[in-house]
Design a protein around this motif. Structure first.
Motif, PDB file in Angstrom:
ATOM      1  N   ARG A  17       6.327   2.077 -11.595  1.00  0.00           N
ATOM      2  CA  ARG A  17       5.176   2.028 -11.520  1.00  0.00           C
ATOM      3  C   ARG A  17       3.867   0.842 -10.358  1.00  0.00           C
ATOM      4  N   ASN A  18       4.222   0.058 -10.775  1.00  0.00           N
ATOM      5  CA  ASN A  18       3.683  -1.443  -9.750  1.00  0.00           C
ATOM      6  C   ASN A  18       3.522  -0.264  -8.582  1.00  0.00           C
ATOM      7  N   ALA A  19       5.459   0.044  -7.998  1.00  0.00           N
ATOM      8  CA  ALA A  19       5.670   0.085  -7.083  1.00  0.00           C
ATOM      9  C   ALA A  19       4.821   0.670  -6.427  1.00  0.00           C
ATOM     10  N   ASP A  20       4.632   2.030  -7.230  1.00  0.00           N
ATOM     11  CA  ASP A  20       3.668   3.384  -6.509  1.00  0.00           C
ATOM     12  C   ASP A  20       2.243   3.117  -6.703  1.00  0.00           C
ATOM     13  N   ILE A  21       1.530   2.157  -7.464  1.00  0.00           N
ATOM     14  CA  ILE A  21       0.782   1.368  -6.979  1.00  0.00           C
ATOM     15  C   ILE A  21       0.222   1.124  -5.966  1.00  0.00           C
ATOM     16  N   ALA A  22       1.422   0.125  -5.331  1.00  0.00           N
ATOM     17  CA  ALA A  22       1.417  -0.399  -4.010  1.00  0.00           C
ATOM     18  C   ALA A  22       1.057   0.493  -3.254  1.00  0.00           C
ATOM     19  N   MET A  23       2.161   1.805  -3.200  1.00  0.00           N
ATOM     20  CA  MET A  23       2.708   2.537  -2.205  1.00  0.00           C
ATOM     21  C   MET A  23       1.230   3.202  -1.829  1.00  0.00           C
ATOM     22  N   TYR A  24       0.343   3.626  -3.361  1.00  0.00           N
ATOM     23  CA  TYR A  24      -0.642   4.367  -2.192  1.00  0.00           C
ATOM     24  C   TYR A  24      -2.092   3.542  -1.534  1.00  0.00           C
ATOM     25  N   ALA A  25      -1.840   2.067  -2.081  1.00  0.00           N
ATOM     26  CA  ALA A  25      -2.901   1.267  -1.750  1.00  0.00           C
ATOM     27  C   ALA A  25      -2.703   1.023   0.082  1.00  0.00           C
ATOM     28  N   ALA A  26      -0.944   1.016   0.430  1.00  0.00           N
ATOM     29  CA  ALA A  26      -0.726   0.708   1.720  1.00  0.00           C
ATOM     30  C   ALA A  26      -1.825   2.713   2.224  1.00  0.00           C
ATOM     31  N   LYS A  27      -1.197   3.592   1.605  1.00  0.00           N
ATOM     32  CA  LYS A  27      -2.003   4.733   2.459  1.00  0.00           C
ATOM     33  C   LYS A  27      -3.379   4.657   2.439  1.00  0.00           C
ATOM     34  N   GLU A  28      -3.576   4.143   1.350  1.00  0.00           N
ATOM     35  CA  GLU A  28      -5.139   4.079   1.553  1.00  0.00           C
ATOM     36  C   GLU A  28      -5.627   3.282   2.626  1.00  0.00           C
TER      37      GLU A  28
END
Length: 755
Positions: A458-469
């Motif tokens: 879940r933490n990796a997913d949060i960081a990945m979406y931050a990279a997309k944004e």
């Protein structure tokens, strides 16, 4: 291990150059070697990163080494007495061997039910009886006449204990997924073999062989202990073998009792030939033959059963492999990835997850077809496999989402791996006849103390979406504050859902002026939110939440209807003086909805507006989203709705979009308007002028956004811009104030006094 090896070498040298008058120099190495082995075993038994059962096993072996060191000390003290195997030596030796056996019996091997324990005890009893009889009849009878009874009894007991230790180690090695390294188990078999050799040579050997085993046995046992501990440490440092591909240990534990039976049959035959009458001998031979035949039959049955079980195990292993492998790419799938991550976290080993999502894969899939999309995913998987180290686990979690599991916990190492992966994926892919760029967004999450596999993912997913944004084609490392941001977004999303229902939202209208005549040309509808407790919430805060949660669809529907109804009211109030069209922003999520075109048509029909009364503003990224969006935009254009390309010039394919996109209005982004007044930023001036000329050449309307000064207005007017909006002319206004501008004469409006 080095100390134990050095003492073994020292004993070998002493045996070559020994002094018969200084036998004690040969025995002095045993205690030193065993103390070193005990230190090695206790050291690995204290490694908290190892599973508890493994630590307990090595600690107990360390205790056994301490007890054996006492036996070595007793042998050193009695070295000059030539007393054979004294009870002072035998008792601690047997105690240490018993403690070693119990360490193996505590391991999770075999069937732990009462029936399973009964099988183990029967095997041990069979070996004990057979070994005892063999030592009593063969070995003890060969002892020199001067060998004392105590020495013979102690030696025989040590030999039987050695055979029992070998049996227990064989039982432990028979478990395919045992916790102890298999090579370490094989090294530990040296100790019971030395015990058996000691028993045989002390009773039946010559003087040199007895001296050899007496002084060399202890350092050799210590070396086997220390080497096994070293091997276990090395095995821990290597990546764990995948259970689905790990070959089973083929240990034939059923041969232990059969070997004992065979040995007893040979012994009985020997006794029958040497000591019995012909009649008794024939009877004994018959019984032995029957026993051998029955044993052979049992062995053949076991062989067939083993062959069948091996086939079942191979089939099961293949099914497990298929269940844990992604069918398209051959990488590990989500269940296997989560399983390995969970095991690594349970063992307190370092773990870092890189979560990778291919940017704009949906557009590739929609425009080029799912077959080429699958080929691209396969090549992405191959690229990940080629650029992952042996101890790293790449996986496809589903769709265009991949992951790599690293065995590191250092920030620098994790970030270097993330950069390496993104650099590898940045190279073009050859897919069929096409060269494709498939950039990716990557989230990095380093497992912390007490984290579960779900939390790390879940933490990796949060960081990945931050990279997309943040603009895609980049990586971001997870930080705890990001989780709070997600919680805040979720809470804001819930409140936004209620706000739509409770009508807490309202519209303001940003005027668009004819900057030549000063007249009001149109307005852009902008949504605003007045929260009952937070007050005014910035659109920059709640619009991204609406897009991520999907609330942008109902929110956009409300804005569209509210804006059209307001334009209809203005037309009724001001007649010919009312603006001719209203601009409404549309999100890409709305354009993906299959019924969006019908929704627009229904709103226009219900409010009495014509299609040309509506201008829908879309961003460049929306236009490039995929086939569904393009079809929707063409359908709207054919209906007569005008389309505006918002923030024009900020994308990477602005000019190419004009060929495929049915655009009516170009809106120059505010970033090109800022700074053009002083004339120093030649780049912005060139872009702004080019957009005006392009719009004129293509017979499109050009609107300059974000005008904040009179100098900017004059420069844009001189470039040929006819329409503009910005705070210099007017801030966003409520409906009644925007309506008041429609009746104002040009001389008033041209003053732009509302800013």
């Amino acid at each position: 291990m080095l100390v134990a090896a050095a003492t073994t070498l020292a004993v070998a040298v002493w045996l070559v150059v020994r002094d018969p008058q200084a036998v004690v120099l040969g025995y002095v190495w045993g205690p030193a070697a065993m103390v070193a082995a005990a230190f090695s075993l206790q050291r690995i038994g204290s490694m908290v990163v190892l599973p508890r059962v493994v630590r307990a096993f090595w600690r107990q072996l360390g205790h056994a080494a301490v007890i054996l060191a006492l036996s070595c000390g007793a042998a050193l003290a009695l070295a000059n007495n030539n007393a054979g195997m004294s009870l002072y030596v035998a008792v601690p030796m047997l105690t240490g061997m018993f403690w070693t056996m119990t360490a193996f019996l505590r391991l999770p091997f075999g069937d732990r039910t009462p029936l399973g324990w009964a099988r183990v005890l029967l095997d041990l009893a069979t070996v004990a009886v057979a070994g005892g009889l063999l030592f009593w009849y063969v070995v003890l009878s060969s002892a020199p006449s001067g060998t004392g009874l105590a020495t013979r009894a102690a030696a025989g007991t040590v030999g039987v204990a050695g055979l029992l230790c070998l049996t227990v180690i064989g039982q432990a090695a028979g478990r395919a997924d045992g916790p102890i390294d298999p090579l370490a188990l094989r090294l530990l078999t040296v100790a019971p073999m030395v015990a058996v050799a000691l028993a045989v040579l002390l009773i039946a050997g010559n003087d040199f062989s007895r001296l050899l085993i007496s002084v060399g046995g202890s350092p050799l046992v210590a070396l086997s202990f220390a080497s096994a501990a070293y091997q276990q440490r090395r095995a821990f440092g290597r990546p764990a073998a995948d259970p689905a591909t790990r070959p089973p240990r083929r240990v034939r534990t059923e041969l232990v009792p059969l070997t004992a039976v065979t040995a007893m049959a040979v012994l009985i035959g020997y006794v029958a030939v040497a000591e019995m009458t012909t009649r008794a001998r024939n009877l004994i031979f018959g019984g032995v033959v029957i026993a051998v035949l029955v044993a052979t039959r049992v062995l053949l049955g076991l062989r067939d059963g083993r062959r069948m079980m091996d086939g079942l195990h191979d089939h099961q292993a293949e099914l497990e492999r298929l269940a844990m492998t992604d069918a398209l790419t051959g990488l590990a799938n989500r269940p296997r990835f989560v399983s390995v991550l969970t095991e690594r976290l349970a063992a307190h080993r370092p773990a870092t997850v890189l979560l990778i999502d291919v940017d704009d894969f949906k557009m590739v899939n929609d425009t080029m077809g799912p077959a080429l999309g699958d080929q691209l995913l396969y090549q992405v998987a191959q690229r990940l496999q080629e650029n992952s180290a042996a101890q790293e686990l790449p996986a496809r979690l589903g769709g265009d989402e991949f992951a790599v599991l690293l065995d590191v916990e250092e920030v620098t190492s994790a970030e270097e791996a993330a950069g390496r992966i993104l650099q590898a994926l940045a190279e073009p892919f050859r897919v069929g006849e096409h060269q494709l760029l498939a950039h990716a967004s990557l989230g990095v999450a380093i497992a912390g103390p007490g984290d579960s596999a779900d939390e790390v993912l879940r933490n990796a997913d949060i960081a990945m979406y931050a990279a997309k944004e943040g603009g895609k084609a980049a990586w971001i490392r997870f930080e705890p504050r990001m989780r709070q941001d997600v919680v805040n977004h979720a809470r804001l999303g819930s409140e936004l859902h209620n706000a739509i229902i409770r009508r807490e939202l309202f519209l303001l209208y940003q005027p668009v002026f004819d900057i030549v005549t000063g007249r009001l040309h149109g307005v852009e509808a902008l949504v605003r939110w007045k929260h009952p407790t937070r007050g005014f919430v910035s659109p920059g805060d709640f619009i991204p939440v609406a897009e991520r949660s999907g609330l942008i669809v109902p929110l956009g529907s409300w804005v569209l209807r509210e804006a059209c109804e307001q334009l209809a009211r203005w037309q009724r109030e001001h007649g010919a003086g009312a603006i001719k069209a209203i601009n409404v922003n549309v999100a890409v999520r709305q354009l993906r909805e299959p019924g969006f075109v019908d929704e627009v048509a229904a709103v226009l029909s219900e409010t009495g507006l014509l299609p040309q009364n509506l201008v829908l503003e879309v961003t460049e990224s929306s236009v490039a989203d995929g086939r569904q969006v393009r079809e929707t935009l063409h359908a709207l254009h054919e209906m007569g709705v005008r389309l505006a390309l918002d923030d024009f010039g900020t994308g990477s394919s602005s000019l190419s979009l004009l060929r495929a996109f049915p655009v009516d209005v170009l809106k120059l982004d505010k970033s090109f308007v800022d700074g053009i007044a002083d004339g120093e930023d030649r780049g912005r001036l060139a872009v702004a002028a080019a957009v005006a000329q392009l719009a004129e050449y293509l017979q499109l309307s050009a609107v300059a956004e974000g005008i904040e000064s009179e100098a900017q207005l004059e420069r844009l007017r001189s470039m040929g811009y006819r329409l503009g909006q910005g705070f210099f002319m007017s801030k966003p206004l409520p409906a009644d104030e925007a309506g008041a501008l429609m009746g104002a004469p040009a001389t008033v409006a041209s003053g732009f006094g509302l800013h």
